[in-house]
Design an enzyme around this catalytic site. Sequence first.
Site, PDB file in Angstrom:
ATOM      1  N   GLU A 322     -70.018 -17.960 -34.415  1.00  0.00           N
ATOM      2  CA  GLU A 322     -69.091 -17.147 -33.617  1.00  0.00           C
ATOM      3  C   GLU A 322     -68.869 -15.723 -34.142  1.00  0.00           C
ATOM      4  O   GLU A 322     -67.745 -15.309 -34.366  1.00  0.00           O
ATOM      5  CB  GLU A 322     -67.718 -17.852 -33.536  1.00  0.00           C
ATOM      6  CG  GLU A 322     -67.780 -19.198 -32.862  1.00  0.00           C
ATOM      7  CD  GLU A 322     -66.412 -19.853 -32.746  1.00  0.00           C
ATOM      8  OE1 GLU A 322     -66.069 -20.234 -31.629  1.00  0.00           O
ATOM      9  OE2 GLU A 322     -65.695 -19.982 -33.764  1.00  0.00           O
ATOM     10  N   VAL A 323     -69.951 -14.986 -34.312  1.00  0.00           N
ATOM     11  CA  VAL A 323     -69.788 -13.596 -34.743  1.00  0.00           C
ATOM     12  C   VAL A 323     -69.525 -12.737 -33.507  1.00  0.00           C
ATOM     13  O   VAL A 323     -70.318 -12.725 -32.566  1.00  0.00           O
ATOM     14  CB  VAL A 323     -71.049 -13.093 -35.482  1.00  0.00           C
ATOM     15  CG1 VAL A 323     -70.816 -11.694 -36.012  1.00  0.00           C
ATOM     16  CG2 VAL A 323     -71.410 -14.050 -36.610  1.00  0.00           C
TER      17      VAL A 323
END
Length: 528
Positions: A322-323
């Site tokens: 989840e960047v």
Amino acid sequence: MAGPALWVPLLLAAASAGRAAALWPWPQYIQTSDWRYTVSPHGFQFRYHASSAAQAGCSVLDEAFQRYRAVLFGSVALRFPSPAERHTSEKNSLVVLVVTAGCDQFPSLESVENYTLTINDEQCLLLSETVWGALRGLETFSQLVWRSPEGTFFINKTEIEDFPRFPHRGLLLDTSRHYLPVASILDTLNVMAYSKFNVFHWHLVDDSSFPYESFTFPDLAKKGSYNPATHVYTAQDVKEVIEYARLRGIRVLVEFDTPGHTLSWGPGVPGLLTPCYSGSHPSGTFGPVNPALNSTYEFMSTFFLEISAVFPDFYLHLGGDEVDFTCWKSNPDIQAFMKKKGFGEDFKKLESFYIETLLDIVSAYDKGYVVWQEVFDNKVKVRPDTIIQVWREQASVSYMREMELVTGAGLRALLSAPWYLNHISYGPDWKEAYTVEPLAFEGSPEQKALVIGGEACMWGEYVDSTNLVPRLWPRAGAVAERLWSNEIVSNLESAFKRLTYFRCELLRRGVQAQPLGIGYCDTEFEQN
Ligand SMILES: *[C@@H]1O[C@H](CO)[C@@H](O)[C@H](O)[C@H]1NC(C)=O
Ligand SMILES: *[C@@H]1O[C@H](CO)[C@@H](O)[C@H](O)[C@H]1NC(C)=O
Ligand SMILES: *[C@@H]1O[C@H](CO)[C@@H](O)[C@H](O)[C@H]1NC(C)=O
């Protein structure tokens, strides 16, 4: 040895009346009979076989013997069997024979956990290759002993040959969203051992707080924890968790998630996070780790050198999930770095650049690594021995399709997507976790062999030490059996009966496990 044909009648027998022993998780091969022996609490001993490689002084087994003595007979007022009960022969010891010792070692992904347990007229013997297998067998033994309404202990004539289906059977706890007291972690490790889990995935830090007290960078916890005096894990705490886990045959797989999920790192390491911009000015907020600065990699080198030394397991979990690219996109220095590197507008390339550099750093410390699936999805070049943890439930790519893709690329996979136990719903939701078949994807036998197991996850947004135990147990047990037992052990009715029995056994052992439905236990939970 008994084949699958034996299973159905045995499952029914095990569930009957809840008095006879019901095992959780169910062993690979079992043959039991109605022939029973008394077990006398005051005379009972765990003993080492003369030809066992492990002997008195073996910390793992000496301590396990003490624990299981307490589990079996702990709170019982000692009484002698009545004369009527004496005619059955008595079992006064369980003899343990371990082929190779290794009492001072740590369990690993390669550890052999096989054991055989033989309870008959001639012997009461636990045989295993390793001490880790002996631990699994001791747990099974403790579940075989049952008590009559009169309070006499019995064990039936039994033959068990057992081994895990998957070598990695994990449970994730999140100590960042909420701090969990060390005692909560240790209690969880106990129940993990009861259900034969063997990996504690410690999601130690995240955006919300940084409770790990680093000796190279003390400011991380000083400035990033909820309270540096009370809400941190000291070096001593970490050691205690690792040793407590080791004594139960549980590996500690620690996770330091980067480059996203790192807001709590910021205050302790100025310059580590990317300053976000609003127009041409810094907005005062921060995004993921700044991948454009050399100082970032110097920091990571030093930090992971410490982590590699503190955590003995071969594997580290490096996160990578989840960047959010918004902040990177807004920052002119990052834009310039992208241009210099020729990444165009593809921020996945920037993420890959960061992760590849980090993986090189960690590999140089002789560690292996586990990462979340985005690292694979974003086509980061990983070492062939990387383990990919599949967690996303997406409409576009189902988690089974993802398992197919990961193993199709020749990489090992861990399944977690269907086992987010922090998600709760009304009713018997353990069934959904239980009915998952981890190998139910299209793929060759070679691909299936790359699935090394899975993990139940308990994310901490709505969980702290007040509700951790009932939310975990017995629901996590569903995952434990799926990962230990044979694929054909899938009958929901018998699972329900055995899990209900296991939950009652947990209450008896002092674990505040929540009910699976309407009913009662012979021994209800009591606050002590
Ligand atoms: C153990 O033996 C008793 C009778 O002695 C019987 O009622 C019970 O079902 C047996 N349990 C198992 C698991 O075979
Ligand atoms: C453990 O059990 C598995 C499954 O039967 C078997 O393949 C393996 O050889 C066994 N290992 C040992 C050391 O007994
Ligand atoms: C960062 O390191 C690279 C490679 O060592 C070097 O070429 C570059 O000049 C360094 N950049 C800065 C800003 O120090």
